[in-house]
Scaffold this motif. Structure first.
Motif, short mmCIF file in Angstrom:
data_model
loop_
_atom_site.label_atom_id
_atom_site.label_comp_id
_atom_site.label_asym_id
_atom_site.label_seq_id
_atom_site.Cartn_x
_atom_site.Cartn_y
_atom_site.Cartn_z
N GLU A 27 42.44 22.34 25.46
CA GLU A 27 42.98 21.96 24.16
C GLU A 27 41.94 21.19 23.34
O GLU A 27 41.77 21.42 22.15
CB GLU A 27 44.26 21.14 24.33
CG GLU A 27 44.89 20.68 23.04
CD GLU A 27 45.50 21.82 22.21
OE1 GLU A 27 46.01 21.52 21.12
OE2 GLU A 27 45.47 22.99 22.63
N GLU A 28 41.22 20.29 24.00
CA GLU A 28 40.16 19.55 23.30
C GLU A 28 39.09 20.51 22.79
O GLU A 28 38.65 20.40 21.64
CB GLU A 28 39.54 18.50 24.22
CG GLU A 28 38.43 17.71 23.54
CD GLU A 28 37.73 16.75 24.47
OE1 GLU A 28 37.60 15.59 24.07
OE2 GLU A 28 37.31 17.16 25.57
N TYR A 29 38.70 21.45 23.61
CA TYR A 29 37.69 22.43 23.20
C TYR A 29 38.18 23.23 21.99
O TYR A 29 37.44 23.43 21.03
CB TYR A 29 37.37 23.37 24.38
CG TYR A 29 36.37 24.44 24.02
CD1 TYR A 29 35.01 24.15 24.02
CD2 TYR A 29 36.77 25.71 23.67
CE1 TYR A 29 34.08 25.12 23.68
CE2 TYR A 29 35.86 26.69 23.33
CZ TYR A 29 34.51 26.38 23.34
OH TYR A 29 33.60 27.34 22.98
N ARG A 30 39.44 23.67 22.04
CA ARG A 30 40.00 24.44 20.93
C ARG A 30 40.02 23.61 19.64
O ARG A 30 39.59 24.08 18.58
CB ARG A 30 41.42 24.91 21.27
CG ARG A 30 42.03 25.82 20.21
CD ARG A 30 43.49 26.12 20.49
NE ARG A 30 44.36 24.96 20.37
CZ ARG A 30 44.73 24.40 19.20
NH1 ARG A 30 44.30 24.91 18.06
NH2 ARG A 30 45.53 23.36 19.18
N LEU A 31 40.48 22.38 19.73
CA LEU A 31 40.56 21.53 18.54
C LEU A 31 39.18 21.20 17.98
O LEU A 31 38.98 21.22 16.76
CB LEU A 31 41.33 20.24 18.87
CG LEU A 31 42.81 20.43 19.15
CD1 LEU A 31 43.42 19.13 19.69
CD2 LEU A 31 43.56 20.90 17.91
N SER A 33 36.51 23.02 18.30
CA SER A 33 35.99 24.25 17.71
C SER A 33 36.56 24.47 16.31
O SER A 33 35.83 24.85 15.39
CB SER A 33 36.32 25.45 18.60
OG SER A 33 35.64 25.36 19.81
N GLU A 34 37.85 24.20 16.15
CA GLU A 34 38.47 24.31 14.82
C GLU A 34 37.86 23.31 13.86
O GLU A 34 37.55 23.64 12.70
CB GLU A 34 39.98 24.09 14.91
CG GLU A 34 40.75 25.25 15.49
CD GLU A 34 42.25 24.99 15.53
OE1 GLU A 34 42.74 24.12 14.78
OE2 GLU A 34 42.93 25.66 16.32
N LEU A 35 37.68 22.08 14.32
CA LEU A 35 37.09 21.05 13.46
C LEU A 35 35.65 21.41 13.07
O LEU A 35 35.25 21.22 11.92
CB LEU A 35 37.13 19.70 14.17
CG LEU A 35 36.60 18.51 13.38
CD1 LEU A 35 37.41 18.28 12.11
CD2 LEU A 35 36.61 17.26 14.23
N ALA A 37 34.47 24.28 12.63
CA ALA A 37 34.48 25.38 11.67
C ALA A 37 34.88 24.91 10.27
O ALA A 37 34.64 25.62 9.29
CB ALA A 37 35.42 26.48 12.13
N MET A 38 35.47 23.73 10.16
CA MET A 38 35.91 23.22 8.85
C MET A 38 34.75 22.54 8.14
O MET A 38 33.97 21.81 8.75
CB MET A 38 37.02 22.17 9.03
CG MET A 38 38.29 22.69 9.55
SD MET A 38 39.44 21.28 9.70
CE MET A 38 40.69 22.01 10.70
N LYS A 49 33.94 13.18 11.02
CA LYS A 49 33.21 14.06 11.94
C LYS A 49 32.09 13.28 12.65
O LYS A 49 31.89 13.42 13.85
CB LYS A 49 32.62 15.26 11.20
CG LYS A 49 33.59 16.38 10.96
CD LYS A 49 32.84 17.56 10.35
CE LYS A 49 33.64 18.82 10.41
NZ LYS A 49 32.89 19.98 9.88
#
Length: 89
Positions: A27-31, A33-35, A37-38, A49
């Motif tokens: 879940e940390e990796y997914r979040l 990765s999303e951050l 990309a923003m 960031k």
């Protein structure tokens, strides 16, 4: 969770602990990765960031097989410190 004592390995509690830990890491990796990309369009977004980098990267590197920060990691940390200082001024 990593600060809590781990239950014995090869027990139902140990397996549940490992499954929960693995799920949290995923879940940390997914979040993150999303951050990543923003785009941070504001100084506040850039600061947030940068603060995350300063908090998470040294901890990540502590568990890495790399003994020292290489020049790329040093540059990223330096930029993050600059952004935090810039928005604090």
């Amino acid at each position: 969770m990593s600060r809590l004592p781990e239950p014995p390995v090869n027990t139902p509690e140990g397996e549940a602990y490992e499954a929960r830990f693995d799920a949290l890491v995923s879940e940390e990796y997914r979040l993150l990765s999303e951050l990543a990309a923003m785009l941070a369009h504001t100084a506040q977004g850039q600061r947030i960031k940068a603060e995350l980098i300063l908090k998470l990267l040294p901890e990540h590197m502590a568990h890495s097989v790399i003994d020292e920060y290489d020049s790329n990691i040093k540059l990223v940390l330096s930029l993050a410190r600059d952004l935090v200082r810039e928005t604090a001024a």
